[in-house]
Design a protein around this motif. Structure first.
Motif, PDB file in Angstrom:
ATOM      1  N   CYS A   2       0.850  -1.198   0.000  1.00 21.93           N
ATOM      2  CA  CYS A   2       0.000   0.000   0.000  1.00 21.93           C
ATOM      3  C   CYS A   2       0.885   1.247   0.000  1.00 21.93           C
ATOM      4  CB  CYS A   2      -0.902  -0.021   1.229  1.00 21.93           C
ATOM      5  SG  CYS A   2      -1.821  -1.574   1.384  1.00 21.93           S
ATOM      6  N   LEU A   3       0.516   2.222  -0.805  1.00 23.27           N
ATOM      7  CA  LEU A   3       1.440   3.326  -1.089  1.00 23.27           C
ATOM      8  C   LEU A   3       1.642   4.283   0.081  1.00 23.27           C
ATOM      9  CD1 LEU A   3       0.330   4.145  -4.771  1.00 23.27           C
ATOM     10  CD2 LEU A   3       2.186   2.664  -4.001  1.00 23.27           C
ATOM     11  N   TYR A   4       0.793   4.136   1.117  1.00 22.34           N
ATOM     12  CA  TYR A   4       0.834   5.068   2.257  1.00 22.34           C
ATOM     13  C   TYR A   4       1.483   4.474   3.494  1.00 22.34           C
ATOM     14  CZ  TYR A   4      -3.249   2.064   2.603  1.00 22.34           C
ATOM     15  OH  TYR A   4      -4.065   0.962   2.593  1.00 22.34           O
ATOM     16  N   CYS A   5       1.806   3.195   3.471  1.00 16.55           N
ATOM     17  CA  CYS A   5       2.091   2.481   4.721  1.00 16.55           C
ATOM     18  C   CYS A   5       3.588   2.279   4.965  1.00 16.55           C
ATOM     19  CB  CYS A   5       1.379   1.126   4.698  1.00 16.55           C
ATOM     20  SG  CYS A   5       1.677   0.157   6.178  1.00 16.55           S
ATOM     21  N   GLY A   6       4.016   2.586   6.185  1.00 11.91           N
ATOM     22  CA  GLY A   6       5.429   2.523   6.549  1.00 11.91           C
ATOM     23  C   GLY A   6       5.971   1.124   6.758  1.00 11.91           C
ATOM     24  N   ILE A   7       5.107   0.086   6.682  1.00 18.43           N
ATOM     25  CA  ILE A   7       5.641  -1.290   6.769  1.00 18.43           C
ATOM     26  C   ILE A   7       5.340  -2.050   5.473  1.00 18.43           C
ATOM     27  CG2 ILE A   7       5.580  -1.361   9.290  1.00 18.43           C
ATOM     28  CD1 ILE A   7       3.064  -3.154   9.099  1.00 18.43           C
ATOM     29  N   ARG A   8       5.089  -1.313   4.393  1.00 22.20           N
ATOM     30  CA  ARG A   8       4.810  -1.944   3.097  1.00 22.20           C
ATOM     31  C   ARG A   8       5.988  -2.833   2.683  1.00 22.20           C
ATOM     32  NH1 ARG A   8       6.691   1.134  -1.378  1.00 22.20           N
ATOM     33  NH2 ARG A   8       4.788   0.688  -2.526  1.00 22.20           N
TER      34      ARG A   8
ATOM     35  N   LYS B 292       9.031  -0.831  15.920  1.00 18.45           N
ATOM     36  CA  LYS B 292       9.260  -1.259  14.524  1.00 18.45           C
ATOM     37  C   LYS B 292       7.959  -1.300  13.728  1.00 18.45           C
ATOM     38  CE  LYS B 292      12.907  -4.263  16.219  1.00 18.45           C
ATOM     39  NZ  LYS B 292      12.997  -5.648  16.679  1.00 18.45           N
ATOM     40  N   TYR B 293       6.836  -1.209  14.412  1.00 16.06           N
ATOM     41  CA  TYR B 293       5.540  -1.198  13.715  1.00 16.06           C
ATOM     42  C   TYR B 293       5.255   0.260  13.344  1.00 16.06           C
ATOM     43  CZ  TYR B 293       0.869  -3.059  12.671  1.00 16.06           C
ATOM     44  OH  TYR B 293      -0.287  -3.487  12.048  1.00 16.06           O
ATOM     45  N   ASN B 294       6.074   0.751  12.437  1.00 16.14           N
ATOM     46  CA  ASN B 294       6.142   2.181  12.197  1.00 16.14           C
ATOM     47  C   ASN B 294       5.326   2.557  10.958  1.00 16.14           C
ATOM     48  OD1 ASN B 294       7.101   4.627  13.064  1.00 16.14           O
ATOM     49  ND2 ASN B 294       8.898   4.557  11.723  1.00 16.14           N
ATOM     50  N   LEU B 295       4.016   2.573  11.119  1.00 14.55           N
ATOM     51  CA  LEU B 295       3.148   2.831   9.969  1.00 14.55           C
ATOM     52  C   LEU B 295       3.352   4.225   9.416  1.00 14.55           C
ATOM     53  CD1 LEU B 295      -0.275   1.421  11.201  1.00 14.55           C
ATOM     54  CD2 LEU B 295       1.632   0.217  10.149  1.00 14.55           C
ATOM     55  N   TYR B 296       3.620   5.169  10.324  1.00 16.04           N
ATOM     56  CA  TYR B 296       3.739   6.565   9.928  1.00 16.04           C
ATOM     57  C   TYR B 296       4.604   7.285  10.939  1.00 16.04           C
ATOM     58  CZ  TYR B 296      -0.474   5.919  12.754  1.00 16.04           C
ATOM     59  OH  TYR B 296      -1.379   5.494  13.685  1.00 16.04           O
ATOM     60  N   ASP B 297       4.922   8.505  10.597  1.00 20.65           N
ATOM     61  CA  ASP B 297       5.779   9.334  11.431  1.00 20.65           C
ATOM     62  C   ASP B 297       5.233   9.446  12.858  1.00 20.65           C
ATOM     63  OD1 ASP B 297       8.075  10.663  11.251  1.00 20.65           O
ATOM     64  OD2 ASP B 297       7.247  12.527  10.468  1.00 20.65           O
ATOM     65  N   ARG B 298       6.101   9.365  13.832  1.00 22.19           N
ATOM     66  CA  ARG B 298       5.746   9.559  15.242  1.00 22.19           C
ATOM     67  C   ARG B 298       4.640   8.610  15.705  1.00 22.19           C
ATOM     68  NH1 ARG B 298       3.298  14.402  15.227  1.00 22.19           N
ATOM     69  NH2 ARG B 298       3.045  14.334  17.466  1.00 22.19           N
ATOM     70  N   LYS B 299       4.636   7.410  15.145  1.00 16.49           N
ATOM     71  CA  LYS B 299       3.600   6.450  15.508  1.00 16.49           C
ATOM     72  C   LYS B 299       3.569   6.142  17.004  1.00 16.49           C
ATOM     73  CE  LYS B 299       1.494   2.248  15.416  1.00 16.49           C
ATOM     74  NZ  LYS B 299       1.945   1.961  16.752  1.00 16.49           N
ATOM     75  N   THR B 300       4.766   6.075  17.616  1.00 16.27           N
ATOM     76  CA  THR B 300       4.820   5.550  18.983  1.00 16.27           C
ATOM     77  C   THR B 300       5.050   6.663  20.000  1.00 16.27           C
ATOM     78  OG1 THR B 300       7.103   5.079  18.534  1.00 16.27           O
ATOM     79  CG2 THR B 300       5.575   3.238  18.369  1.00 16.27           C
TER      80      THR B 300
END
Ligand code: SAM
Ligand code: SF4
Length: 365
Positions: free
Chosen positions: A60-66, A310-318
């Motif tokens: 998926c073009l938006y996802c940080g774990i693509r 590491k489940y970094n879908l997007y910036d500042r996820k955690t």
């Protein structure tokens, strides 16, 4: 725009979404909160979020774990995932959500089946067995059936964007990312007897107010018992971000996220609506603000911290610490937590669904 002018058809919803008047937005949130309390009560239900793996076959073009992004991959072992679920039971969360990248290999499927059975066998003391929501993407119907039989009773599969043109702009154009297949998966889940939840991202590039209005009307048409939608948050290395296509500011995406919750609560007063994790990265009190805008479900992240990063879908996820709980009082309102309960959607009548009796409702106490 005044609240009295709001209509819940496509035109009215789109006008409300486009309106940036803070007074209107505040009135709308207040009204949605009022309707929620009057319809389903003040309780907020917890789902301990277990991010089981960031390995994903999709792109998926938006996802940080693509699939094609370079990042450190992980997968919780069965024992680690089970230990995490035990923490949810000890903290009387009532339910867990198992979420992860999409994988359809047999080893992964069987692992989830074994894990579900083990989670259902956890001794929760006086509480009912843990309720389990899965969010593991598109699977064959038989796999959904296998997991339902093993004890999962809710499944969250966001449609991501109900406008097929927009869907194709944010996904690669190949059979692995088919809009029709995703829609079919949602109907499969419903037919099997799951409480099939869906949702979309809010404030994406190329997305118009009319698209968001259509998302809301889709939830109604699908008769979704639960919805988990949240602001789009850019990840710096994804193709969608790298196109440079504009999207609303963080402040607007947050306001839009709350507004969509409020509008949905007016449209579907008795469903479960989650205050998505994506709200809390835009505002440290984002989840509570989501509750005050009409949401009734919060998913504290209980993934072991060394893997969660590491489940970094997007910036500042955690941004929130491991398992952080919502504050229990905000803006003069008490946030009442329904500990030890499944918190199933009042909208979902299992009597109308096949598979009745497999997952008795545990909310009667
Ligand atoms: N792989 C499964 C799936 O896609 O259905 C479940 C895990 S996926 C990471 C969970 C959700 O994360 C997706 O449904 C998507 O809406 C959301 N997500 C991914 N990237 C995002 C982003 N950049 N901003 C906001 N939400 C995002
Ligand atoms: Fe994979 Fe889900 Fe991310 Fe898509 S949104 S790349 S399916 S984890």
């Amino acid at each position: 725009m005044n609240l009295s002018e709001l209509t819940l058809d496509r035109e009215g919803l789109a006008a409300a979404i486009a309106c940036e008047d803070p007074a209107f937005e505040a009135d709308l949130r207040k009204e949605a909160y009022r309707i929620k309390v009057a319809t389903i009560g003040p309780e907020v239900y917890l789902r301990g979020l277990i991010e089981i793996s960031n390995i994903c076959a999709k792109n998926c073009l938006y996802c940080g774990i693509r699939r094609d992004i370079r990042c450190q991959r992980y997968e919780l072992s069965e024992e680690e995932a089970l230990a995490t679920a035990r923490i949810a039971a000890q903290r009387h969360f009532g339910s867990v959500v198992i979420q992860g990248g999409e994988r359809t290999d047999v080893a992964f499927i069987r692992k989830i089946t074994r894990l579900l059975k083990a989670i259902k066998a956890i001794d929760t003391g006086a509480d009912p067995p843990l309720g389990v929501t899965l969010s593991l993407g598109e699977q064959a119907r038989e796999v959904y059936e296998e997991w339902f039989d093993a004890g999962a009773h809710r499944y969250l599969l966001r449609i991501e964007a109900t406008n097929p043109d927009l869907y194709h702009k944010i996904h690669p154009n190949d059979p692995l990312h088919s809009y029709d297949r995703r829609l079919q998966a949602l109907y499969d889940l419903k037919e099997i007897g799951y409480q099939a939840g869906t949702g979309a991202m809010i404030g994406m590039p190329f997305q118009r107010a009319e698209d968001m209005a259509d998302d809301l009307l889709f939830y109604k048409k699908f008769d979704a018992p639960m919805v988990g939608m949240g602001p789009y948050n850019p990840h710096p290395e994804t193709p969608l971000t790298l196109t440079g296509a504009p999207y609303p500011s963080a402040e607007r995406r947050f306001a839009l996220g709350l507004k969509m919750i409020a509008l949905l609560r007016l449209l579907m007063p008795d469903i479960n609506i989650a205050a998505a994790t994506a709200l809390e990265v835009l505002d440290p009190r984002g989840r509570e603000k989501g509750i005050l805008a009409g949401a009734n479900v919060i998913m504290p992240n209980i993934t072991p911290e060394d893997q969660m990063v590491k489940y970094n879908l997007y910036d500042r996820k955690t941004s929130l610490p491991d398992g952080a709980m919502p504050v229990e009082e905000m803006d003069d309102k008490r946030i009442v937590i329904g500990y030890g309960r499944w918190g199933d959607s009042k909208h979902f009548s299992s009597a109308l669904r096949p598979g009745v009796g497999k997952h008795d409702n545990h909310d009667s106490q």
